[in-house]
Design an enzyme around this catalytic site. Structure first.
Site, short mmCIF file in Angstrom:
data_model
loop_
_atom_site.label_atom_id
_atom_site.label_comp_id
_atom_site.label_asym_id
_atom_site.label_seq_id
_atom_site.Cartn_x
_atom_site.Cartn_y
_atom_site.Cartn_z
CG HIS A 72 15.40 -41.75 -1.45
ND1 HIS A 72 15.21 -41.46 -2.77
CD2 HIS A 72 14.20 -41.61 -0.86
CE1 HIS A 72 13.95 -41.17 -2.97
NE2 HIS A 72 13.31 -41.25 -1.83
CE1 TYR B 149 10.72 -31.73 5.06
CE2 TYR B 149 8.45 -31.00 5.10
CZ TYR B 149 9.48 -31.64 4.46
OH TYR B 149 9.26 -32.19 3.23
#
Ligand code: ADP
Length: 547
Positions: free
Chosen positions: A409, A490
């Protein structure tokens, strides 16, 4: 998978001759002991989460040979970390510090600059140095995982909680330094840290906050884990998501154990998304919900069962909404669109009172349905949420990886205000681009009051070159489109750091230039993690390193 190696090994750091490298490594072996320096010349084994490699990025986006180290060093103390840094300065060899290297989805253990020497702190510096049950704090070294801290806290017998993120195998210190989040009321890990010990890029060692004031008789300062700021500029932030120092110790606050109730709320209509966000904001800013709750799309109920995608759908492209609907309707969540996972804390009375308010507010959304742990079978994901939200580490989220063969992922992690228009814009960008590049969309909003981290998990087959190429193209496009709309990441993968850093461009890249000024002054030889978070030392800038 295991990838064979190419060319002469080990891969050398840029600008270093093989002869010089060999001399340097011999010297490093004399400093640390030869068993604590290992050359990276074997085939690249991706391993799996609990046996992850420190040689390369196990969740590679390119050929694994592209993101490799030359060697790994295992220092056993802060003094040895300092010695490694001085050695690197002498030979101008780039270092890449990791705590445990389980930063999968953001680059794992891989260095940004090929041929860097990985400094694996976690292997030998893995002690919980102190647990203070009175002020509810601890002091940890880089190699302390959430599992280990949990066990050590349990052993003391004190009623204290830690705050794990989704996966408990990572480093407590490494996660805080990369500004990761967990889900109890202490979920903002950096905000709940208290004091660092840092080896600077020249080898000097500092302690931040009250740690700078020596304790009596040479002991650690008694207020080090009580007060974050100390005196003067508050510098801790510059050692997070940066390459300005190697953090060797960290203080962290713990939470006193309390009663708790985790629940899910399902919402039937896709179109109620904006109204759901409004209710969540209201509950968060008033501190009715005190932790970091999540809002997930129903497709994640399918994925977190750990089944392969083909068990749900065999066609090409995205799983159609209708197919998700059919499967969900046979599961405890039922046919729904979004699912909220929240937790309330306190005494039983407080929990019931708070829950009544939460129910009242959510009842404004048509068809909102509360599901409690007792309502679902023992293997349901809700029980895993109960544990994570009450300080018990888990690795259940790994089940996602079964979605694809050779599953890996990549995280797309933008931030937006907890407001309806922003949430809509950002999810629409992600949805459209996922569709274009033919990935199923797995969005999770982690809500920290005024702001939400949208964590989109792009699950891809790492043996499929085309999927890897599409994953990179999709995330690059999402980064750009979000930035155009005013939203930034972020945190990001090492290979996307330059792109993300450049989106924070206000006033002609003033912030990046400030980071570069700090970099050049703290690390004149440019040895520490060049390129991390898009910050390049002078000698690399303008030399074609940026991606
Ligand atoms: P984890 O194993 O907790 O998932 P890592 O050890 O992979 O995390 O750390 C994530 C990233 O944070 C690393 O790639 C590295 O750039 C940085 N990092 C980790 N630990 C330190 C540290 N002690 N000092 C400086 N940077 C660190």
């Amino acid at each position: 998978g295991v990838t064979p190696r190419k060319g002469e090994l080990p891969v050398l750091p840029p600008g270093i001759q093989r002869q010089t490298f060999n001399t340097a490594i011999e010297e490093l072996k004399r400093t640390l002991g030869s068993e604590h320096v290992v050359i990276n010349d074997k085939p690249l084994d991706d391993g799996w989460y609990l046996e992850h490699p420190n040689t390369h990025d196990a969740f590679h986006l390119l050929d694994p040979n592209e993101t490799v180290s030359s060697a790994v060093a295992y220092p056993g103390s802060t003094e040895e970390v300092s010695a490694v840094v001085k050695w690197a300065n002498k030979y101008e060899i780039p270092l890449w510090p990791i705590s445990m290297g389980r930063n999968l989805g953001y680059g794992g253990a891989a260095p940004r600059v090929r041929g860097s020497v990985v400094v694996d702190l976690g292997k030998r510096m893995n002690r919980v140095l102190n647990i203070d049950p009175e002020q509810c704090s601890c002091l940890v070294e880089p190699g302390v995982s959430y599992y280990k801290l949990y066990e050590e806290v349990q052993k003391t017998g004190y009623p204290l909680w830690i705050d794990p993120p989704d996966l408990g195998g990572g480093s407590v210190l490494g996660n805080a330094v990369d500004r990761g989040v967990g889900y109890t009321p202490m979920g903002d890990h950096f905000a709940n840290h208290c004091g660092f010990e840092v080896v600077l890029p020249t080898g000097d060692v500092i302690r931040t906050g009250m740690g700078a004031l020596p304790g009596p008789g040479g002991e650690d300062n008694p207020t080090w884990q009580s007060f974050q700021y100390g005196y003067g500029p508050y510098v801790d932030g510059i050692f997070t998501q940066s390459n300005f120092g190697i953090v060797t110790k960290m203080g962290l606050w713990l939470m006193p154990a309390t009663e708790h109730l985790t629940f899910m709320v399902t919402f039937p209509n896709d179109d109620d998304f904006e109204d759901i966000i409004d209710v969540i904001r209201l509950l968060m800013v008033r501190r009715i919900l005190g932790n970091v709750p999540q809002l997930r799309h129903v497709i994640q109920e399918l994925a977190v069962t750990g089944k392969n995608r083909e068990e749900f759908y065999r066609g090409e492209g995205q799983i159609p909404r209708e197919v998700i609907r059919q499967h969900a309707s046979k599961m405890p969540c039922g046919d729904c669109s979004w699912i909220f996972y929240g937790t309330v804390y306190g005494s039983q009375k407080q929990i019931q009172d708070t829950l009544a308010v939460v129910k009242r507010e959510f009842s404004r959304i048509h068809g909102a349905r509360f599901i409690f742990p007792d309502d679902v079978p023992p293997d349901h994901y809700l029980h895993s949420r109960v544990r994570v939200c009450s300080g018990v580490p888990e690795i259940r989220e790994l089940e996602w990886l079964n979605w694809k063969k050779n599953g890996a992922h990549l995280f797309f992690s933008p931030i937006c205000p907890t407001k309806r228009q922003d949430a809509r814009k950002i999810i629409d960008i992600a949805a459209r681009i996922h569709k274009e590049y033919e990935f199923d969309l797995f969005p999770t909003f982690c809500i920290a009051t005024r702001e939400m981290h949208l964590i989109v998990n792009i699950v891809y087959d790492r043996a499929n070159q085309d999927e890897k190429r599409r994953a990179v193209a999709a995330i690059r496009k999402m980064i750009d489109e979000c930035a155009e709309a005013g939203y930034g990441e972020y945190r990001t993968h090492i290979l996307l750091a330059d792109q993300v850093a450049h989106t924070y461009s206000w006033n002609n890249q003033a912030l990046l230039r400030f980071h570069e000024t700090l970099k050049d002054s703290l690390d004149p030889k440019g040895i520490l993690a060049p390129g991390r978070n898009g910050i390049w030392p002078k000698k690399y800038r303008g030399q074609g390193w940026e991606l």
